[in-house]
Design a protein around this motif. Structure first.
Motif, PDB file in Angstrom:
ATOM      1  N   ALA A  42      -3.598   8.377   8.141  1.00 51.22           N
ATOM      2  CA  ALA A  42      -4.519   7.266   7.923  1.00 51.22           C
ATOM      3  C   ALA A  42      -3.786   6.065   7.334  1.00 51.22           C
ATOM      4  O   ALA A  42      -4.041   4.904   7.719  1.00 51.22           O
ATOM      5  CB  ALA A  42      -5.656   7.707   7.003  1.00 51.22           C
ATOM      6  N   TRP A  43      -2.853   6.339   6.394  1.00 50.86           N
ATOM      7  CA  TRP A  43      -2.090   5.251   5.782  1.00 50.86           C
ATOM      8  C   TRP A  43      -1.247   4.538   6.831  1.00 50.86           C
ATOM      9  O   TRP A  43      -1.240   3.293   6.894  1.00 50.86           O
ATOM     10  CB  TRP A  43      -1.189   5.793   4.674  1.00 50.86           C
ATOM     11  N   ALA A  52      -3.152  14.268   6.525  1.00 51.62           N
ATOM     12  CA  ALA A  52      -4.285  13.430   6.937  1.00 51.62           C
ATOM     13  C   ALA A  52      -4.224  12.072   6.250  1.00 51.62           C
ATOM     14  O   ALA A  52      -4.457  11.030   6.874  1.00 51.62           O
ATOM     15  CB  ALA A  52      -5.597  14.137   6.624  1.00 51.62           C
ATOM     16  N   LEU A  53      -3.896  12.084   4.968  1.00 48.68           N
ATOM     17  CA  LEU A  53      -3.783  10.833   4.217  1.00 48.68           C
ATOM     18  C   LEU A  53      -2.642   9.980   4.755  1.00 48.68           C
ATOM     19  O   LEU A  53      -2.777   8.758   4.905  1.00 48.68           O
ATOM     20  CB  LEU A  53      -3.560  11.149   2.738  1.00 48.68           C
ATOM     21  N   GLU A  54      -1.517  10.618   5.075  1.00 44.67           N
ATOM     22  CA  GLU A  54      -0.359   9.879   5.576  1.00 44.67           C
ATOM     23  C   GLU A  54      -0.633   9.275   6.950  1.00 44.67           C
ATOM     24  O   GLU A  54      -0.220   8.154   7.242  1.00 44.67           O
ATOM     25  CB  GLU A  54       0.861  10.799   5.640  1.00 44.67           C
ATOM     26  N   PRO A  64       0.853   4.632  -3.736  1.00 44.13           N
ATOM     27  CA  PRO A  64      -0.446   5.293  -3.581  1.00 44.13           C
ATOM     28  C   PRO A  64      -1.467   4.824  -4.607  1.00 44.13           C
ATOM     29  O   PRO A  64      -1.131   4.571  -5.771  1.00 44.13           O
ATOM     30  CB  PRO A  64      -0.100   6.781  -3.787  1.00 44.13           C
ATOM     31  N   GLN A  65      -2.718   4.728  -4.163  1.00 46.73           N
ATOM     32  CA  GLN A  65      -3.776   4.269  -5.054  1.00 46.73           C
ATOM     33  C   GLN A  65      -3.903   5.172  -6.271  1.00 46.73           C
ATOM     34  O   GLN A  65      -4.188   4.704  -7.375  1.00 46.73           O
ATOM     35  CB  GLN A  65      -5.109   4.188  -4.308  1.00 46.73           C
ATOM     36  N   ARG A  66      -3.685   6.469  -6.058  1.00 50.40           N
ATOM     37  CA  ARG A  66      -3.766   7.388  -7.204  1.00 50.40           C
ATOM     38  C   ARG A  66      -2.725   7.044  -8.264  1.00 50.40           C
ATOM     39  O   ARG A  66      -2.985   7.147  -9.464  1.00 50.40           O
ATOM     40  CB  ARG A  66      -3.584   8.825  -6.721  1.00 50.40           C
ATOM     41  N   PRO A  81       1.852  13.556  -3.513  1.00 50.44           N
ATOM     42  CA  PRO A  81       0.828  13.778  -4.541  1.00 50.44           C
ATOM     43  C   PRO A  81       1.330  14.562  -5.750  1.00 50.44           C
ATOM     44  O   PRO A  81       0.940  14.289  -6.885  1.00 50.44           O
ATOM     45  CB  PRO A  81      -0.261  14.537  -3.784  1.00 50.44           C
ATOM     46  N   ASP A 119       0.233  14.933   2.010  1.00 52.00           N
ATOM     47  CA  ASP A 119      -1.105  15.135   2.556  1.00 52.00           C
ATOM     48  C   ASP A 119      -1.089  14.508   3.949  1.00 52.00           C
ATOM     49  O   ASP A 119      -1.147  13.287   4.085  1.00 52.00           O
ATOM     50  CB  ASP A 119      -2.137  14.464   1.656  1.00 52.00           C
ATOM     51  N   THR A 141       0.808  -1.217   0.000  1.00 51.87           N
ATOM     52  CA  THR A 141       0.000   0.000   0.000  1.00 51.87           C
ATOM     53  C   THR A 141       0.842   1.269   0.000  1.00 51.87           C
ATOM     54  O   THR A 141       0.309   2.368  -0.087  1.00 51.87           O
ATOM     55  CB  THR A 141      -0.952   0.040   1.211  1.00 51.87           C
TER      56      THR A 141
END
Length: 304
Positions: A196-197, A192-194, A42-44, A276, A190, A39
């Motif tokens: 959560a990851w 918040a994204l980091e 990144p999904q993007r 990103p 990001d 994971t």
């Protein structure tokens, strides 16, 4: 979200992997870095590749994510600092063999490879030792193993010297703290994204991962691979940031100099993170390499 799948490879480890994208697309295999699971791509980024028609495979290296932990003692800190692996430690060649055996399990004869950091070293090793299996190679902020190049900054070494986190919250805080150092202000993360990851990785991996020292030992056991890199025949792209504090940019330059005909792209302001702001550029560069290297065979599914 694609399901985790598992492959028991002949070398022993059970490897966890995911597959996304069109079944008839050319295969792009993504190889993660030190201590990172699948994971970490990144999904993007994955969506960008599948949008270009690739069948994307991501997997957890041995001693990471949901793949097998190796039942050998981890090297102590002193051994790591002195770069003296334990006798019998696995090396990058073993990790490359895992990669080939996963491709065999999936029935993939030839694939495009992209690896970041330690994953770049594994991809380089696969390309050097199994040239017929590699359509193209993309090496991202990686190095050659030559101790004179690609060294982490002293400030980074001090941050990495801490013991492992013991809770999901501590792991997330450690990740954000390290990222504030090795990440880029030009291409900011990001947060918040980091967070959560990092929390999700802790839960997915089952908490404390004792395998990172063994992966470090694998890199150290492999030594200077410059001569081996000169045997790579696949079209190669080397991508590095000019401000990387984890793997000095000299590591990317040395990789590009070692691999015959390699293209070297140094991105201003990029550091040791798939932020990103760099993802679209990485998709563009890797896709361009694959298209440039296409032959009639690969256009009719030869990379599958």
């Amino acid at each position: 979200m694609p399901a985790d799948r598992f492959a028991d490879v002949p070398a022993g480890p059970r490897l966890c992997y995911r597959v996304e994208g069109p079944e008839d697309g050319p295969t792009l295999l993504l190889i993660a870095g030190l201590g990172l699971d699948l994971t970490s791509w990144p999904q993007r980024l994955v969506d960008g590749f599948t949008g270009h028609g690739f069948r994307v495979i991501r997997f957890d290296n041995r001693d990471a994510g949901r793949s097998s932990r190796i039942a050998t003692p981890s090297p102590g800190r002193l051994r790591q600092l002195l770069a003296r692996p334990r006798p019998g430690a696995y090396d990058l060649g073993d990790l490359a063999a895992d990669t080939i055996e996963l491709l065999d399990h999936l029935g993939v004869g030839r694939a495009h490879l992209a690896g970041m950091s330690m994953g770049g070293m594994i991809a380089q090793t696969v390309a050097a030792r199994h040239p017929g299996r590699v359509a193209t190679l993309t090496s991202i902020f990686s190095t050659t193993g030559n101790p004179r190049v690609g060294r982490p900054a002293r400030s980074t070494i001090l941050r990495l010297a801490k013991g492992p986190a013991r809770t999901a919250e501590e792991s997330a805080e450690r990740h954000l703290s390290l990222l504030s150092h090795i990440g880029s202000k030009t291409f900011p993360p990001d947060e918040a994204l980091e967070r959560a990851w990092a929390t999700a990785v802790w839960e997915r991996s089952g908490g404390v991962n004792p395998g990172v020292p063994r992966q470090i030992s694998a890199i150290q056991s492999s030594g200077d691979r410059t001569a081996e890199l000169r045997r790579i025949t696949a079209p190669t792209l080397v991508v590095h940031g000019d401000a990387d504090l984890m793997v000095h940019p000299s590591g990317g330059r040395a990789t590009a100099q070692a691999v015959p005909g390699a293209r070297h792209v140094e991105i201003t302001g990029m550091r040791h993170h798939l932020a990103p702001g760099v993802l679209d550029r990485l998709v563009e560069l890797t896709t361009e390499l694959a298209h440039t290297a296409e032959t009639p065979k690969t256009r009719t599914g030869g990379t599958r």
